[in-house]
Design a protein around this motif. Sequence first.
Motif, PDB file in Angstrom:
ATOM      1  N   LYS A 136       0.823  -1.203   0.000  1.00 48.21           N
ATOM      2  CA  LYS A 136       0.000   0.000   0.000  1.00 48.21           C
ATOM      3  C   LYS A 136       0.859   1.257   0.000  1.00 48.21           C
ATOM      4  N   PHE A 137       2.042   1.183   0.620  1.00 55.09           N
ATOM      5  CA  PHE A 137       2.906   2.340   0.743  1.00 55.09           C
ATOM      6  C   PHE A 137       4.223   2.075   0.020  1.00 55.09           C
ATOM      7  N   THR A 138       4.878   3.158  -0.373  1.00 57.78           N
ATOM      8  CA  THR A 138       6.112   3.034  -1.162  1.00 57.78           C
ATOM      9  C   THR A 138       7.332   3.598  -0.461  1.00 57.78           C
ATOM     10  N   ARG A 139       7.161   4.253   0.693  1.00 57.16           N
ATOM     11  CA  ARG A 139       8.308   4.804   1.410  1.00 57.16           C
ATOM     12  C   ARG A 139       8.167   4.572   2.906  1.00 57.16           C
TER      13      ARG A 139
ATOM     14  N   ARG B 236       3.032  -3.002  -9.855  1.00 56.70           N
ATOM     15  CA  ARG B 236       3.350  -3.734  -8.633  1.00 56.70           C
ATOM     16  C   ARG B 236       4.511  -3.061  -7.913  1.00 56.70           C
ATOM     17  N   ALA B 237       4.374  -2.950  -6.600  1.00 54.43           N
ATOM     18  CA  ALA B 237       5.447  -2.442  -5.761  1.00 54.43           C
ATOM     19  C   ALA B 237       6.272  -3.620  -5.251  1.00 54.43           C
TER      20      ALA B 237
ATOM     21  N   PRO C  47      10.713  -0.135  -5.222  1.00 58.11           N
ATOM     22  CA  PRO C  47      10.734   0.023  -6.686  1.00 58.11           C
ATOM     23  C   PRO C  47       9.413  -0.414  -7.287  1.00 58.11           C
ATOM     24  N   LEU C  48       8.990   0.287  -8.331  1.00 52.84           N
ATOM     25  CA  LEU C  48       7.739  -0.009  -9.018  1.00 52.84           C
ATOM     26  C   LEU C  48       8.032  -0.670 -10.352  1.00 52.84           C
ATOM     27  N   ILE C  49       7.222  -1.645 -10.710  1.00 58.55           N
ATOM     28  CA  ILE C  49       7.360  -2.314 -12.000  1.00 58.55           C
ATOM     29  C   ILE C  49       5.989  -2.353 -12.667  1.00 58.55           C
ATOM     30  N   LEU C  50       5.955  -1.911 -13.915  1.00 55.13           N
ATOM     31  CA  LEU C  50       4.725  -1.905 -14.699  1.00 55.13           C
ATOM     32  C   LEU C  50       4.826  -2.991 -15.758  1.00 55.13           C
ATOM     33  N   THR C  51       3.955  -3.978 -15.684  1.00 52.84           N
ATOM     34  CA  THR C  51       3.976  -5.122 -16.594  1.00 52.84           C
ATOM     35  C   THR C  51       2.849  -4.978 -17.592  1.00 52.84           C
ATOM     36  N   THR C  52       3.213  -4.975 -18.871  1.00 48.33           N
ATOM     37  CA  THR C  52       2.207  -4.863 -19.935  1.00 48.33           C
ATOM     38  C   THR C  52       1.895  -6.204 -20.569  1.00 48.33           C
TER      39      THR C  52
END
Length: 244
Positions: free
Chosen positions: A37-40, A70-71, A81-86
Motif C-alpha cells: 500500500k505504501f512506497t516509502r 506492482r510495488a 521500486p515499481l514495476i509496470l507489466t504490460t
Amino acid sequence: MTFTNMWRKGYDPSPAADFNNFIYEANLAEYCMNGFKFTRWLDGGNKLNKLDRMLVCERFWGLWPTASLRALPRELSDHCPLILTTTSTDSGHIPFKFFNAWLSKPGLDELVRSTVCAFVFTGPLDLFLAEKLRRIKEAIKSWNKANRRKEGKVLNASIAEIHRLDLICECTNLTESEATSYLEHKKIVSSINDDRLKDRHQKSRIKWAIGGDENSAFFHGYINSRISKSRLNGLLIDGVWCNV
C-alpha cells in the motif's frame, strides 16, 4: 512517467493542488498498485507514505488497458521500486465443469454426435482440436441451460399439483386416478431433486479437492496455540536467564 513527491516537514496544500490540476489537464491515468500500500518507509516503519506513483497518458492506457503495476520489496532502500507489466496474463479458457448426472439425461449423446459431425475447421491440428472442444462445450452449455429451464417448469408444476392434491386429502379421499397422479408427481420431484443433489455433491468434492478442508486452518491454529503456550523459552538458573 514516474515521479516522487518531495517530502516536507510542513505540508503546503497549494503545490499538491497545482500538481493535481496538472494531472487533470494532461489527462493522465494511474494503474492500481499491487504488492504494497505504501512506497516509502521512514523512522524504521513508524511513518509510511505513498509517494512513488506511475502515471501514463491516454494513448498508453489504450494500448495496454490490462497492464499491472506492482510495488516490489524495498530491501535496503527506503523506497519500494515499481514495476509496470504490460504482458497479458491470460491463462486460457475457463475450465469447463461436466457433471456426471448429465449422462443419465436423454439427448446429450445425440447432441455431441451432431455437433462433431457438423464441425468444419481448417488450420493446425492443435487449433482444430481446441476449436472442436470449444464447440462441444458451447453446445452442452446451451443444452444444459435449456434443460434446466425445462426441469424448473416441470418441478414447479409437479409441486403445485402435489399441493392441490394435499388440500383435497384434507376434505376427502383421493380417487384412483388422483392417487396415481400424486405418486407420479412425487416421483418427478424426487428424481429432479436427486439429480440436483448429485450436482451439489460433485461440486463440493471439486471444491474440497482444490481448497482442502476449510476447518483445517482452525484446528491447526488451535494446535499451534497450545504448542506456543506449552513451550519453554528459557530457564532462570541462579538468577541467570538461560535460553533453551
